[in-house]
Write an enzyme that holds these catalytic residues in place. Structure first.
Site, PDB file in Angstrom:
ATOM      1  N   ARG A  16      15.592  -2.148  27.121  1.00  0.00           N
ATOM      2  CA  ARG A  16      16.084  -2.484  28.541  1.00  0.00           C
ATOM      3  C   ARG A  16      16.583  -4.045  28.608  1.00  0.00           C
ATOM      4  O   ARG A  16      17.717  -4.243  29.000  1.00  0.00           O
ATOM      5  CB  ARG A  16      15.086  -2.274  29.508  1.00  0.00           C
ATOM      6  CG  ARG A  16      14.436  -0.987  29.713  1.00  0.00           C
ATOM      7  CD  ARG A  16      15.178   0.175  30.304  1.00  0.00           C
ATOM      8  NE  ARG A  16      14.441   1.369  30.147  1.00  0.00           N
ATOM      9  CZ  ARG A  16      14.357   2.456  29.289  1.00  0.00           C
ATOM     10  NH1 ARG A  16      15.447   2.485  28.162  1.00  0.00           N
ATOM     11  NH2 ARG A  16      13.777   3.493  29.315  1.00  0.00           N
ATOM     12  N   SER A  56      12.459  10.479  36.344  1.00  0.00           N
ATOM     13  CA  SER A  56      13.801  10.495  36.529  1.00  0.00           C
ATOM     14  C   SER A  56      14.750  10.864  35.111  1.00  0.00           C
ATOM     15  O   SER A  56      15.758  11.494  35.177  1.00  0.00           O
ATOM     16  CB  SER A  56      14.676   9.224  37.061  1.00  0.00           C
ATOM     17  OG  SER A  56      14.430   7.936  36.257  1.00  0.00           O
ATOM     18  N   ARG A  87      13.535   4.302  35.001  1.00  0.00           N
ATOM     19  CA  ARG A  87      14.892   3.890  34.971  1.00  0.00           C
ATOM     20  C   ARG A  87      15.948   3.841  36.303  1.00  0.00           C
ATOM     21  O   ARG A  87      16.368   3.091  36.552  1.00  0.00           O
ATOM     22  CB  ARG A  87      15.609   4.827  33.808  1.00  0.00           C
ATOM     23  CG  ARG A  87      15.198   4.096  32.359  1.00  0.00           C
ATOM     24  CD  ARG A  87      15.567   5.334  31.522  1.00  0.00           C
ATOM     25  NE  ARG A  87      14.683   6.622  31.545  1.00  0.00           N
ATOM     26  CZ  ARG A  87      14.729   7.440  30.657  1.00  0.00           C
ATOM     27  NH1 ARG A  87      15.759   7.541  29.862  1.00  0.00           N
ATOM     28  NH2 ARG A  87      13.870   8.537  30.951  1.00  0.00           N
ATOM     29  N   SER A 111       8.613   9.133  41.111  1.00  0.00           N
ATOM     30  CA  SER A 111       7.783   8.222  40.078  1.00  0.00           C
ATOM     31  C   SER A 111       8.798   7.814  39.058  1.00  0.00           C
ATOM     32  O   SER A 111       8.688   8.111  37.969  1.00  0.00           O
ATOM     33  CB  SER A 111       6.584   8.813  39.374  1.00  0.00           C
ATOM     34  OG  SER A 111       5.780   8.137  38.621  1.00  0.00           O
ATOM     35  N   LYS A 139       3.591  14.969  37.559  1.00  0.00           N
ATOM     36  CA  LYS A 139       4.852  14.347  37.418  1.00  0.00           C
ATOM     37  C   LYS A 139       5.594  15.106  36.415  1.00  0.00           C
ATOM     38  O   LYS A 139       5.886  14.835  35.207  1.00  0.00           O
ATOM     39  CB  LYS A 139       4.721  12.769  36.804  1.00  0.00           C
ATOM     40  CG  LYS A 139       5.975  12.142  36.617  1.00  0.00           C
ATOM     41  CD  LYS A 139       5.501  10.729  36.353  1.00  0.00           C
ATOM     42  CE  LYS A 139       6.804   9.740  35.764  1.00  0.00           C
ATOM     43  NZ  LYS A 139       6.602   8.584  35.966  1.00  0.00           N
ATOM     44  N   GLU A 176       1.657  14.466  33.330  1.00  0.00           N
ATOM     45  CA  GLU A 176       3.314  14.357  32.886  1.00  0.00           C
ATOM     46  C   GLU A 176       3.670  14.965  31.833  1.00  0.00           C
ATOM     47  O   GLU A 176       3.598  14.540  30.874  1.00  0.00           O
ATOM     48  CB  GLU A 176       3.529  12.905  32.940  1.00  0.00           C
ATOM     49  CG  GLU A 176       5.010  12.789  32.712  1.00  0.00           C
ATOM     50  CD  GLU A 176       5.839  11.122  32.750  1.00  0.00           C
ATOM     51  OE1 GLU A 176       4.823  10.532  32.720  1.00  0.00           O
ATOM     52  OE2 GLU A 176       6.853  11.108  32.569  1.00  0.00           O
TER      53      GLU A 176
HETATM   54  P1  13P Z   1      11.923   7.442  33.966  1.00  0.00           P
HETATM   55  O1  13P Z   1      11.848   7.690  35.537  1.00  0.00           O
HETATM   56  O2  13P Z   1      12.682   6.384  33.402  1.00  0.00           O
HETATM   57  O3  13P Z   1      12.018   8.846  33.429  1.00  0.00           O
HETATM   58  O4  13P Z   1      10.527   6.965  33.737  1.00  0.00           O
HETATM   59  C1  13P Z   1       9.376   7.590  34.441  1.00  0.00           C
HETATM   60  C2  13P Z   1       8.342   7.407  33.466  1.00  0.00           C
HETATM   61  O5  13P Z   1       7.228   7.231  33.818  1.00  0.00           O
HETATM   62  C3  13P Z   1       8.377   8.223  32.242  1.00  0.00           C
HETATM   63  O6  13P Z   1       7.027   8.434  31.554  1.00  0.00           O
END
Ligand code: 13P
Length: 342
Positions: A33, A262, A293, A290, A220, A178
């Site tokens: 990044r 995202s 990016r 959550s 998530k 997640e």
């Molecule tokens: P992004 O929203 O960039 O996908 O990141 C969220 C995240 O915590 C991925 O593990």
């Protein structure tokens, strides 16, 4: 385990109008990044960047319920010596911690990955709790491609997610579960729904098997979305409708809240999709964000590593946080994107 307290934290994480900031990029990812904005990634530049966001008072107090930190960050102090965790707490947000240790190649499954980090996790969780973490994150990665994912990859990743979640609850920490189905391929939205459904079903099966209390987790998930390289992209309404149907089919109502990743969507797409889902309404759980990016791309660009740009970086961060706060209530409109924050 005190389930009532876990449930209270999970509900605070997904409280109306609030969502999570995923600021838990690993050393390698944050370097990527920073490379994109021409900033050298050092311990201090990473600290300065994250301190800038955590000191965005308006965003942190009004739109951000909690922050997912990386191990380095949770132990860091701000430039004036205040622990970064304290900055987050003082703003009224909850500190959290990414505890998985990334992915490794999965034996016998070419091209597929398994998330690792269960060894010594119980001891690490106790230290993070002492430092102030009240929730954690573990990300499983499932890729869609020719002949994948295999049931093996879905199964071992779901098993690890449930092992992690059970250990978190035992340590009085809310696990963010997640299971991310990537949007990297050329598959269409229906293939994403098919695979995500399989992944969510397996994940909840493992959570039950390992006696994880669903009232004490936050899910998530990815949205139902076509692969980035798919020739058939989907409208905002289609993403919203298919994501909501998919979640209703797979996620028990006992889960206190859902906070999306995202996954490579633009900041505005991620906001528009969340908003459209919340406008459908009538759901058993709050749907919020959550984002990594989608919350940080704009402030990273505005900041570009320069002290004189800190105010501009904070303004860009606050704007995206406010837009997503509105989306979490189904109150966002595209014209609000261009109205400058007061
Ligand atoms: P992004 O929203 O960039 O996908 O990141 C969220 C995240 O915590 C991925 O593990």
């Amino acid at each position: 385990m005190n389930l009532a307290d876990l449930n209270k934290i999970a509900r605070a994480m997904t409280a109306p109008g609030k969502g999570l900031l995923a600021a838990d990029e690993s050393g390698g990812t944050i370097k990527k990044r920073f490379d994109a904005i021409g900033v050298e990634s050092t311990e201090n530049s990473r600290r300065d960047y994250r301190e800038m966001m955590f000191r965005s008072k308006d965003a942190m107090s009004n739109f951000i319920s909690g922050v997912i930190l990386y191990d380095e960050t949770i132990w860091q102090d701000a430039a004036d010596g205040t622990p970064l965790v304290k900055l987050i707490e003082q703003a009224g947000a909850i500190p959290g911690i990414k505890v998985d240790e990334g992915t490794q190649a999965l034996p016998n499954c070419p091209g597929e990955l398994v998330t690792v980090g269960l060894d010594r996790l119980a001891e690490r969780l106790a230290k993070y709790y002492e430092r102030g973490a009240r929730f954690a994150k573990w990300r499983a990665v499932i890729d869609i491609g020719h002949g994948i994912p295999s049931m093996t990859a879905i199964s071992v990743n779901a098993h690890a997610l449930a092992r992690y979640a059970a250990l978190c609850q035992q340590a009085q920490i809310v696990p963010i579960v997640e299971p991310e189905v990537l949007m990297d391929g050329d598959h269409d939205i229906d293939r994403c729904v098919e695979i995500t459904t399989r992944v969510l079903n397996k994940t909840f099966q493992e959570l039950r098997l390992q006696r994880v209390a669903l009232e004490g987790i936050v899910l998530k998930p990815n949205m139902a979305i076509p692969g980035k390289k798919s020739p058939t992209q989907a409208s905002i309404a289609e993403v919203a409708e298919k994501t909501v149907r998919m979640l209703k089919n797979c996620v028990p109502a006992a889960v206190p809240g859902i906070a999306f990743l995202s996954g490579g969507q633009s900041g505005e797409d991620a906001t528009a999709h969340l908003d459209a889902m919340n406008r459908i309404g009538g759901l058993p759980w709050p749907l919020t964000f959550s984002y990594g990016r989608a919350l940080q791309a704009a402030p990273q660009k505005a900041w570009a590593g320069k002290t004189e740009n800190v105010a501009a970086g904070q303004q860009a961060f606050t704007h995206r946080a406010r837009m997503n706060s509105l989306a979490s209530k189904g109150e966002w409109t595209a014209d609000q994107e261009t109205k400058k924050a007061a």
